[in-house]
Design an enzyme around this catalytic site. Structure first.
Site, PDB file in Angstrom:
ATOM      1  CG  LEU A 184      45.270  44.856  43.918  1.00 17.33           C
ATOM      2  CD1 LEU A 184      45.659  45.244  45.336  1.00 17.33           C
ATOM      3  CD2 LEU A 184      44.068  45.682  43.463  1.00 17.33           C
ATOM      4  CB  ALA A 207      44.213  39.675  47.788  1.00 19.93           C
ATOM      5  N   GLY A 208      41.914  39.464  45.034  1.00 18.23           N
ATOM      6  CA  GLY A 208      41.763  39.926  43.662  1.00 18.23           C
ATOM      7  C   GLY A 208      40.832  41.118  43.623  1.00 18.23           C
ATOM      8  CB  SER A 209      37.182  41.363  43.038  1.00 19.76           C
ATOM      9  OG  SER A 209      37.209  40.779  41.751  1.00 19.76           O
ATOM     10  CB  THR A 214      48.037  43.449  32.753  1.00 19.03           C
ATOM     11  OG1 THR A 214      46.836  42.698  32.979  1.00 19.03           O
ATOM     12  CG2 THR A 214      48.068  43.904  31.301  1.00 19.03           C
ATOM     13  N   GLY A 217      27.000  30.940  12.564  1.00 18.62           N
ATOM     14  CA  GLY A 217      26.851  29.493  12.401  1.00 18.62           C
ATOM     15  C   GLY A 217      28.163  28.771  12.672  1.00 18.62           C
ATOM     16  CD  GLU A 266      40.627  47.304  35.818  1.00 20.98           C
ATOM     17  OE1 GLU A 266      40.447  47.982  36.843  1.00 20.98           O
ATOM     18  OE2 GLU A 266      41.678  47.341  35.171  1.00 20.98           O
TER      19      GLU A 266
END
Length: 409
Positions: free
Chosen positions: A146, A151-153, A179, A362, A386
């Site tokens: 996609l 154009a991502g979210s 992915t 630490g 997502e």
């Protein structure tokens, strides 16, 4: 490396609470799945987390073990060879999977989630018969194509083109950060077939075999974290696919599919974040109990105890919200705002918990090879994919305002 038992997953309100009418998996079966997966994570994966990170891949024997456990198809209906978990049950499993290296879950996450669910929910009978059993078994790795520049979210900005040519479609464009692209056998590709108008955004979804002419995958991306989870750019150069490759047999299915599957995936990612936060908490508690400063356990310091208290409270809150969001999804009472709430809260919560975990450790927490250092880097991605946290806030705020406006009409 600490091998603390995986945090609360099976105990508490029972697995039976998630066995709803019509579910394919009953309470006893769910308990067995969770226990078996937890044992696999604790005894097989956790001891090899550094190996996964150093080699930037999941070892072949762990991949096969995941196949044998049915993890490539945990959310695929049993009709197609999957385990058949509904989303309320799936989030319990996602919490277990989130307890270890996130690369493991990513290996089969797209098969069950944003790629596989497109077929489960929107595919034709023939498309399901062709692909779902292979996806559930792990024979086929499905990848959700996609995202692209611009154009991502928000999928509305897609520029990848789909042009009808007789009985075929021709796809041209470039997808980014995909992915499992280097190992994928099937790409679920979103493409624009017409300009957006009042009738809709004009986005269709296609099933594109990775070996189709014109498909090429760039070298794997070099990322901040999540070593072992491979992403890459996918090029589509006039790729021809048949009409049967159009998901659902309907070009207008695409945008609805994207929005539905992304919303579902947000709940899953929220559950993964809870599992990872539980691991960060457990590592911190162990470190505080055994590490000393001036001969005194670090955990005896009230400031450290306060940090641990905040972490534990945040993890519990995250676990509660994600399970409630999943319950609402299954009940079909909220499939838009609640998923965004869960994703926003849990991924932001993980970021806070991971940062605090480094502080509790630490200087050691900043060193490579220490679990919380890896978690700190791995966790950052969950607030991006997502749908970013900013997009979730827009969905939540805008959705609530629209609901109020409808009530007042």
């Amino acid at each position: 490396m600490t091998t603390t038992k995986v945090g609360p997953t099976i105990d508490g309100p029972g697995a039976g609470d998630l066995a709803v009418a019509g579910a394919e998996v009953d309470a006893e079966e769910l308990g067995q799945i969770l226990a078996t997966t937890e044992e696999f994570i604790r005894t097989k994966v956790i001891p090899r987390e550094q190996e996964i990170a150093d080699g930037n891949e999941i070892p072949a024997d762990l991949r096969q073990a995941a196949r044998d456990l049915g993890l490539f198809g945990f959310a695929i209906p049993q009709q197609w060879g999957g385990l058949g978990l509904d989303l309320a049950q799936e989030v319990r499993l996602a919490e277990v999977l989130g307890y270890t290296s996130l690369a493991l879950r990513s290996m089969f996450g797209t098969n069950n989630g944003i790629a596989g669910q497109v077929l489960v929910q929107f595919g034709t009978d023939e498309q399901k018969r062709t692909w779902l059993e292979k996806i559930a078994s792990g024979e086929v790795v499905a990848s959700f194509a996609l995202t692209e520049d611009g154009a991502g979210s928000n999928p509305a900005g897609l520029r990848t083109k789909a042009v009808a040519d007789g009985d075929e479609w021709v796809l041209t464009g470039e997808k980014r950060y995909i992915t499992n692209a280097p190992t994928a056998d099937l790409f679920v590709v979103f493409a624009r077939y017409r300009d957006a108008d009042s009738d809709g955004p004009g986005i269709a979804v296609f099933l594109v075999p990775a070996d189709a002419e014109g498909v090429s995958v760039a070298p794997a991306d070099k990322k901040m974290g999540q070593e072992g989870s491979l992403t890459a750019t996918v090029h589509l150069d006039e790729v021809r696919v048949s009409a049967e490759a159009l998901v659902g047999g309907d070009a207008d299915v695409g945008y609805r599919a994207a929005m539905t599957i992304l919303a579902r995936g947000r709940i899953h990612i929220a559950a993964v974040a809870v599992g990872q936060a539980q691991r960060a908490l457990d590592e911190s508690v162990t470190s505080a109990a055994v590490s000393t400063q001036g001969g005194t356990p670090v955990g005896s310091n009230q400031a450290v105890q306060a940090m641990i208290a905040d972490m534990a409270t945040q993890v519990m809150a995250g676990r509660t919200i994600v399970r409630e969001a999943a319950r609402q999804w299954v009940a079909e009472t909220d499939r838009r705002i609640a998923p965004s709430m869960a994703k926003l809260f849990c991924t932001e919560m993980l970021g806070t918990v991971a940062d605090t975990a480094v502080q509790v450790h630490g200087g050691a927490g900043y060193m490579r090879g220490v679990v919380v250092e890896r978690i700190f880097r791995d966790a950052r991605l969950l607030r991006l994919y997502e749908g970013t946290s900013e997009i979730q806030r827009l969905i939540i705020g805008g959705g609530l305002v629209k609901q109020a406006a409808r009530r007042l009409q």
